[in-house]
Design an enzyme around this catalytic site. Sequence first.
Site, mmCIF file in Angstrom:
data_model
loop_
_atom_site.group_PDB
_atom_site.id
_atom_site.type_symbol
_atom_site.label_atom_id
_atom_site.label_comp_id
_atom_site.label_asym_id
_atom_site.label_seq_id
_atom_site.Cartn_x
_atom_site.Cartn_y
_atom_site.Cartn_z
ATOM 1 N N ARG A 67 9.615 -22.383 3.438
ATOM 2 C CA ARG A 67 9.435 -21.085 4.077
ATOM 3 C C ARG A 67 10.579 -20.129 3.772
ATOM 4 N NH1 ARG A 67 8.932 -22.714 9.154
ATOM 5 N NH2 ARG A 67 11.025 -22.013 9.637
ATOM 6 N N TYR A 121 -0.045 6.637 5.786
ATOM 7 C CA TYR A 121 -1.096 5.687 5.397
ATOM 8 C C TYR A 121 -1.868 5.223 6.645
ATOM 9 C CZ TYR A 121 -2.788 1.269 3.288
ATOM 10 O OH TYR A 121 -3.542 0.215 2.830
ATOM 11 N N ASP A 193 8.286 4.859 3.511
ATOM 12 C CA ASP A 193 7.299 4.118 2.728
ATOM 13 C C ASP A 193 7.295 4.809 1.365
ATOM 14 O OD1 ASP A 193 5.013 3.255 1.395
ATOM 15 O OD2 ASP A 193 3.874 2.959 3.241
ATOM 16 N N LYS A 218 0.848 -2.292 -5.195
ATOM 17 C CA LYS A 218 0.524 -1.143 -6.039
ATOM 18 C C LYS A 218 1.286 -1.227 -7.362
ATOM 19 C CE LYS A 218 -1.879 -0.061 -2.430
ATOM 20 N NZ LYS A 218 -1.403 0.759 -1.335
HETATM 21 C C1 PLP Z 1 -1.531 0.400 0.059
HETATM 22 C C2 PLP Z 1 -0.445 0.992 0.884
HETATM 23 C C3 PLP Z 1 0.213 0.234 1.853
HETATM 24 C C4 PLP Z 1 -0.228 -1.140 2.234
HETATM 25 O O1 PLP Z 1 -0.102 -2.087 1.234
HETATM 26 P P1 PLP Z 1 -1.034 -3.399 1.252
HETATM 27 O O2 PLP Z 1 -0.335 -4.298 0.314
HETATM 28 O O3 PLP Z 1 -2.390 -2.945 0.795
HETATM 29 O O4 PLP Z 1 -1.056 -3.921 2.655
HETATM 30 C C5 PLP Z 1 1.246 0.811 2.547
HETATM 31 N N1 PLP Z 1 1.645 2.065 2.295
HETATM 32 C C6 PLP Z 1 1.045 2.829 1.365
HETATM 33 C C7 PLP Z 1 1.533 4.210 1.127
HETATM 34 C C8 PLP Z 1 -0.018 2.316 0.628
HETATM 35 O O5 PLP Z 1 -0.644 3.093 -0.255
#
Ligand code: PLP
Length: 404
Positions: A67, A121, A193, A218
């Site tokens: 872990r 988001y 973010d 992403k």
């Molecule tokens: C897609 C996204 C997330 C979340 O990511 P996941 O891996 O899909 O949970 C968070 N913030 C932004 C700006 C995103 O586009």
Amino acid sequence: MSKSTRVGDDTRLVATGRRREWTGSAAIGGGVVNVPVWRASTVLFDSVADMRGARPHGNPEQLYYGRHGTPTQWALAEALTEIEPGAEGTALYPSGVAAVAGTLLALLSPGDELLMVDSVYGPTRSLCDGLLKRMGIATRYYDPTIGGGIAAMIGEHSRAVFCESPGSLTFEVQDVPAITAAARAAGVTSIIDNSWATPLLFPGLAHGCDVSILACTKYIVGHSDVMLGSVSARGQAWRRIAAHAAQAGQHVGPDDAYLALRGLRTLGVRLRQHEASALEVARWLDARDEVGTLLHPAFASCPGHAIWARDFDGASGLFGFTLRGASAAERDGWVDALVDKGAGHFGLGYSWGGYESLAIPVDPVRTASERRYDGALVRLHIGLEDPADLIADLARAFDTYTVA
Ligand SMILES: *Cc1c(COP(=O)(O)O)cnc(C)c1O
């Protein structure tokens, strides 16, 4: 590579995380290029003394229990720390949303207030209005264009201000240096973010944030095949986030960490191509009568364009636009024509940041700031295809569409 060696971003992406003790050893005659996938739950010790002496969060890191990670996850975390100037460390999470949740749960307690950007988001909004609210943590949303005006919103119980720039779906670029300066002056933690830009195009900590979150799903992974999130941070915020991630049992699988690290190696070259191709497509759209407003930070029509030009080192491949005068139903029809039942180059699907192009219809939710658009919105992710082929698909979709 030592953390004190400052080299170019592309060089760092190639070299980072490949510690010799993780890729091989003199005992086996050398090493491989990539840190291998170490699959582990149990770790075996040579003696009870070794077992008692092992520390899960040591520096250098030591194997302790699955872990707590293996060289595969440590290499990814080290690489993400090295590409975020100012970061003291990086915690990994099984998704971007888990990274957002981990950050907010680590930093906030019942009675605290969070200042949240209104263009955030959607699932982050759900977290604030659901789990955080139930725990007695209040969220107040602010207009993404607030800038230094955030100072007037910071109250006695405000503990953190959360930015996302450009905003999800609507792409407002925030004045992060002004917001973080106001937060710092009030002793409030700043979180961003930064999934759209990554630290390559906008180093969040260098612009005043204490915490930088990436949906690695992403652009870091870049191939649409892994869910993963990360949080890089400094100071007390980093210590709280690291402790929370360990106590909450956060862990990412070594196969996923390996794929993310493989994706990271080409992040620089991919982002440059996403940027160039997206600009080519956006310029073409801008010249079409059917297109109302281009929501791309590199265009003057995008709120905060001047801030983007001042603070960012480029744009990625995700942007939006309005279909002038279109209703939601007319817009949906246009997207269906573009996607052409899967025969076109644009896929219809959530997420973005992979090598392939995507289109979705979007209907933003706002609760603290009014935005009027001159038609329904479409979001495009421009992948690594030849832009001419993408433009041909867009032209075909317009052929079957009449301006409302
Ligand atoms: C897609 C996204 C997330 C979340 O990511 P996941 O891996 O899909 O949970 C968070 N913030 C932004 C700006 C995103 O586009």
